[in-house]
Scaffold this motif. Structure first.
Motif: not given
Ligand code: HEC
Ligand code: HEC
Ligand code: HEC
Ligand code: HEC
Length: 175
Positions: A88-111
């Protein structure tokens, strides 16, 4: 005189070595990433780790693949099913959590995408065509970053010919 020539040759060797090295660096920087791995994503999510090593079913994260027009990308809640407990404290997971807490979907690049005027549905391909995800997307479970694959018309037609699926494309595939 002879010494001057030797000196020149040495410089030439260094110069050539530098040019070759630069060429290789440019190749790895620009060309290789486009061939070997897909674009960088906002969170370094790896299909190899999740679908490969941990063998999580594709449909756990893409549950609508048979049911709706779009397979869909997973909601953030889904990640925290596991990542609330796992690293849960992995830097990438913290980034994901930030999106989650702000209610903003992750802007994944479409492939993978087809143009708007092409009608593509997963359902008939999976249910009637008995195709596997890998037939069209490649071996996703071996990729860290997904690679772009252009779905040109030829891609659709070649397989439709091979599998004797319908070829009446102007009626069926174009809106
Ligand atoms: C079913 C459980 C599960 C779900 C759901 C899940 N993960 Fe993971 N994830 C894991 C496991 C297990 C690891 C490996 C942890 C380790 O290496 O110790 C991992 C590792 C990671 C890592 C670190 C990868 C690395 O380079 O080592 C990231 C980033 C990550 N997950 C992001 C996500 C995101 C984003 C989602 C939601 C789309 C998600 N995960 C959903 C189980 C899950
Ligand atoms: C733990 C969750 C998880 C699992 C399991 C998973 N995916 Fe994904 N998938 C994602 C996330 C998050 C993205 C968006 C980020 C990306 O493109 O890497 C994604 C993106 C994709 C895309 C690209 C969508 C696009 O066009 O941008 C495809 C295709 C895909 N997944 C196929 C698969 C297949 C096939 C499997 C099973 C072998 C699978 N996925 C398993 C979470 C998952
Ligand atoms: C017959 C080829 C084919 C097969 C088989 C296939 N896909 Fe796709 N997939 C596509 C195409 C084409 C697109 C782009 C659709 C678009 O742009 O609307 C796509 C898009 C996606 C996306 C991007 C998100 C979205 O909703 O468009 C995901 C995720 C995905 N596929 C997952 C899967 C999974 C998981 C499987 C296996 C269960 C699978 N696909 C099997 C051709 C295929
Ligand atoms: C790997 C093989 C394969 C590829 C690639 C493929 N198809 Fe298909 N497709 C099939 C098969 C097999 C069926 C027949 C299913 C049945 O009717 O039994 C089918 C059926 C269809 C149908 C009729 C079902 C429906 O949705 O009404 C359409 C339309 C279609 N495909 C469009 C496309 C388009 C557009 C693409 C390219 C983006 C594509 N297909 C790529 C194998 C493929």
């Amino acid at each position: 005189m002879a010494r001057g020539n030797q000196e020149k040759r040495r410089w030439l060797k260094w110069f050539l070595a530098a040019v070759i090295l630069m060429g290789m660096m440019l190749f790895f920087y620009y060309v290789y990433p486009q061939r070997g791995i897909g674009p960088e994503q906002p969170i370094s999510f790896s299909h190899r780790v999740h679908a490969g090593v941990k063998a999580i079913n594709c449909r756990f994260c893409h549950p609508f693949v048979e049911r709706s027009e779009h397979a869909g990308l997973p909601e953030m809640e889904k990640c925290f099913f596991c990542h609330q407990y796992i690293i849960p404290t992995h830097p990438e997971i913290l980034k994901e959590k930030e999106y989650f807490d702000r209610g903003r979907p992750v802007p994944w690049v479409r492939i993978f995408y087809v143009p708007d005027f092409v009608k593509f549905r997963h359902q008939p391909h999976l249910l009637w065509g008995k195709l596997d995800c890998a037939d069209c997307h490649g071996r996703v479970e071996e990729m860290d970053r997904l690679q772009k694959k252009d779905f040109q018309m030829k891609f659709c037609i070649d397989c439709h010919k091979q599998k004797k699926a319908q070829l009446d494309c102007w009626l069926a595939c174009h809106r």
